[in-house]
Design a protein around this motif. Structure first.
Motif, mmCIF file in Angstrom:
data_model
loop_
_atom_site.group_PDB
_atom_site.id
_atom_site.type_symbol
_atom_site.label_atom_id
_atom_site.label_comp_id
_atom_site.label_asym_id
_atom_site.label_seq_id
_atom_site.Cartn_x
_atom_site.Cartn_y
_atom_site.Cartn_z
ATOM 1 N N LEU A 80 68.112 78.804 -9.283
ATOM 2 C CA LEU A 80 67.857 77.735 -10.253
ATOM 3 C C LEU A 80 67.181 76.552 -9.579
ATOM 4 C CD1 LEU A 80 71.058 77.672 -12.504
ATOM 5 C CD2 LEU A 80 68.751 78.392 -13.140
ATOM 6 N N LYS A 81 67.593 76.254 -8.337
ATOM 7 C CA LYS A 81 66.994 75.155 -7.590
ATOM 8 C C LYS A 81 65.537 75.444 -7.235
ATOM 9 C CE LYS A 81 71.300 73.783 -5.380
ATOM 10 N NZ LYS A 81 72.061 73.829 -4.127
ATOM 11 N N SER A 82 65.178 76.712 -7.198
ATOM 12 C CA SER A 82 63.821 77.103 -6.809
ATOM 13 C C SER A 82 62.803 76.898 -7.918
ATOM 14 C CB SER A 82 63.799 78.573 -6.397
ATOM 15 O OG SER A 82 64.683 78.794 -5.346
ATOM 16 N N ASN A 83 63.277 76.693 -9.145
ATOM 17 C CA ASN A 83 62.375 76.531 -10.293
ATOM 18 C C ASN A 83 61.319 77.631 -10.341
ATOM 19 O OD1 ASN A 83 63.605 74.189 -11.284
ATOM 20 N ND2 ASN A 83 62.495 72.953 -9.778
ATOM 21 N N MET A 84 61.738 78.833 -10.068
ATOM 22 C CA MET A 84 60.802 79.953 -10.092
ATOM 23 C C MET A 84 60.752 80.524 -11.498
ATOM 24 S SD MET A 84 61.628 81.988 -6.570
ATOM 25 C CE MET A 84 63.112 82.653 -7.252
ATOM 26 N N SER A 85 59.561 80.886 -11.912
ATOM 27 C CA SER A 85 59.421 81.548 -13.204
ATOM 28 C C SER A 85 58.721 82.881 -12.987
ATOM 29 C CB SER A 85 58.631 80.674 -14.162
ATOM 30 O OG SER A 85 57.364 80.395 -13.611
ATOM 31 N N SER A 86 58.697 83.682 -13.985
ATOM 32 C CA SER A 86 58.096 85.012 -13.994
ATOM 33 C C SER A 86 58.561 85.918 -12.861
ATOM 34 C CB SER A 86 56.583 85.010 -13.985
ATOM 35 O OG SER A 86 55.977 83.823 -13.768
ATOM 36 N N ASN A 87 59.827 85.877 -12.563
ATOM 37 C CA ASN A 87 60.377 86.812 -11.600
ATOM 38 C C ASN A 87 60.792 88.076 -12.325
ATOM 39 O OD1 ASN A 87 60.356 85.103 -9.274
ATOM 40 N ND2 ASN A 87 62.020 83.986 -10.215
ATOM 41 N N LEU A 88 60.589 89.200 -11.692
ATOM 42 C CA LEU A 88 61.075 90.463 -12.206
ATOM 43 C C LEU A 88 62.291 90.825 -11.373
ATOM 44 C CD1 LEU A 88 60.876 92.966 -13.980
ATOM 45 C CD2 LEU A 88 59.239 93.906 -12.309
ATOM 46 N N VAL A 89 63.437 90.990 -12.034
ATOM 47 C CA VAL A 89 64.681 91.313 -11.344
ATOM 48 C C VAL A 89 65.026 92.767 -11.626
ATOM 49 C CG1 VAL A 89 67.124 90.763 -11.074
ATOM 50 C CG2 VAL A 89 65.487 88.931 -11.587
ATOM 51 N N LEU A 90 65.150 93.541 -10.549
ATOM 52 C CA LEU A 90 65.499 94.951 -10.648
ATOM 53 C C LEU A 90 66.791 95.190 -9.886
ATOM 54 C CD1 LEU A 90 61.973 96.476 -9.937
ATOM 55 C CD2 LEU A 90 63.037 96.029 -12.164
ATOM 56 N N SER A 91 67.633 96.047 -10.433
ATOM 57 C CA SER A 91 68.934 96.318 -9.838
ATOM 58 C C SER A 91 69.145 97.815 -9.667
ATOM 59 C CB SER A 91 70.039 95.757 -10.742
ATOM 60 O OG SER A 91 71.323 96.173 -10.291
ATOM 61 N N SER A 92 69.948 98.150 -8.685
ATOM 62 C CA SER A 92 70.475 99.502 -8.557
ATOM 63 C C SER A 92 71.298 99.803 -9.805
ATOM 64 C CB SER A 92 71.378 99.558 -7.315
ATOM 65 O OG SER A 92 72.300 100.619 -7.375
ATOM 66 N N GLU A 93 71.531 101.063 -10.074
ATOM 67 C CA GLU A 93 72.349 101.461 -11.219
ATOM 68 C C GLU A 93 73.842 101.367 -10.924
ATOM 69 O OE1 GLU A 93 69.631 104.714 -13.495
ATOM 70 O OE2 GLU A 93 70.320 105.297 -11.480
ATOM 71 N N TRP A 94 74.221 101.115 -9.680
ATOM 72 C CA TRP A 94 75.627 100.957 -9.298
ATOM 73 C C TRP A 94 76.163 99.676 -9.931
ATOM 74 C CZ3 TRP A 94 73.602 105.031 -7.452
ATOM 75 C CH2 TRP A 94 74.234 105.882 -6.550
ATOM 76 N N CYS A 95 77.399 99.711 -10.405
ATOM 77 C CA CYS A 95 77.979 98.574 -11.129
ATOM 78 C C CYS A 95 78.028 97.300 -10.298
ATOM 79 C CB CYS A 95 79.368 98.929 -11.659
ATOM 80 S SG CYS A 95 79.280 100.149 -13.000
ATOM 81 N N ARG A 96 78.326 97.387 -9.008
ATOM 82 C CA ARG A 96 78.411 96.168 -8.188
ATOM 83 C C ARG A 96 77.060 95.458 -8.094
ATOM 84 N NH1 ARG A 96 79.766 100.599 -5.024
ATOM 85 N NH2 ARG A 96 78.423 101.081 -3.257
ATOM 86 N N CYS A 97 75.978 96.218 -8.139
ATOM 87 C CA CYS A 97 74.637 95.618 -8.145
ATOM 88 C C CYS A 97 74.323 95.034 -9.518
ATOM 89 C CB CYS A 97 73.588 96.645 -7.746
ATOM 90 S SG CYS A 97 73.680 97.115 -6.001
ATOM 91 N N LYS A 98 74.636 95.783 -10.566
ATOM 92 C CA LYS A 98 74.389 95.272 -11.923
ATOM 93 C C LYS A 98 75.213 94.015 -12.188
ATOM 94 C CE LYS A 98 75.220 99.120 -14.203
ATOM 95 N NZ LYS A 98 75.290 100.149 -15.281
ATOM 96 N N GLN A 99 76.449 93.976 -11.687
ATOM 97 C CA GLN A 99 77.274 92.776 -11.853
ATOM 98 C C GLN A 99 76.650 91.601 -11.110
ATOM 99 O OE1 GLN A 99 80.859 94.448 -10.242
ATOM 100 N NE2 GLN A 99 81.658 95.066 -12.249
ATOM 101 N N THR A 100 76.181 91.833 -9.902
ATOM 102 C CA THR A 100 75.523 90.774 -9.134
ATOM 103 C C THR A 100 74.299 90.266 -9.888
ATOM 104 O OG1 THR A 100 76.287 91.747 -7.044
ATOM 105 C CG2 THR A 100 74.423 90.196 -6.928
#
Length: 186
Positions: A80-100
């Motif tokens: 949030l402090k980075s004020n970055m926009s248009s980031n694509l966030v991809l996660s592993s299918e493992w629950c601990r990654c999806k939760q993160t």
């Protein structure tokens, strides 16, 4: 003896990843866009996958602890402090990654090439996953930053770097490490 010490210091210096000097330097680096950001999932007690692991059931997997949830929220604050926009966030299918990814970014997509191949059950996927990950990065348009929420083994394989839970590693498209940021899980 003095020459040997100088050579050792130089050797260590050339083999140590560059770390941004300050949060401001790190924020500037991220605001440029076009970076690959690898994040190891936040703290999930234990190691590996339980014997009864089922990808479709979070109850059968290691999940974030309260400390891990707090750590993922810290990751959220950092971005949030980075004020970055248009980031694509991809996660592993493992629950601990999806939760993160959920606590850190809210919006994300899953990709199987970010899944763990630590256990014997999934080790045969390693070469295919790394090939797919590299192809995805090569075809990426470079707008914003590409954020991967994944596992130790994936980050180690792609960057040859050991990372702790919740650690953020920023690299360029050639997988050169530009900066690292640890997050607290306390």
């Amino acid at each position: 003896m003095k020459l040997i010490k100088i050579i050792i210091v130089l050797f260590i210096s050339f083999n140590t990843p560059i770390v941004a000097n300050s949060n401001e330097d790190l924020q500037n680096l991220l605001s440029e866009g076009g970076k690959l950001i690898f994040i190891r999932h936040a703290y999930a007690p234990g190691s590996g996958d339980p014997d009864n692991f089922d990808l479709s059931s979070c109850a059968s997997q290691r999940n974030l602890s309260q400390e891990g949830i707090y750590q993922a929220m810290t990751i959220n604050s950092f971005f949030l402090k980075s004020n970055m926009s248009s980031n694509l966030v991809l996660s592993s299918e493992w629950c601990r990654c999806k939760q993160t990814a959920k606590y850190a970014f809210k919006n994300y997509k899953t990709k199987s090439f970010l899944n763990s191949f630590f256990s014997q059950k999934f080790a045969h996927n390693k070469a295919k996953q790394i090939k797919e990950l590299k192809r995805f990065i090569k075809e990426w348009n470079g707008k914003g930053n590409l954020i991967f929420v994944t596992h130790y083994v994936v980050i180690f394989e792609i960057l040859n770097l050991s990372v702790s839970s919740g650690e953020i590693v920023i690299a360029d498209r050639d997988f050169n490490i530009l900066a690292r940021q640890k997050t607290s899980n306390n």
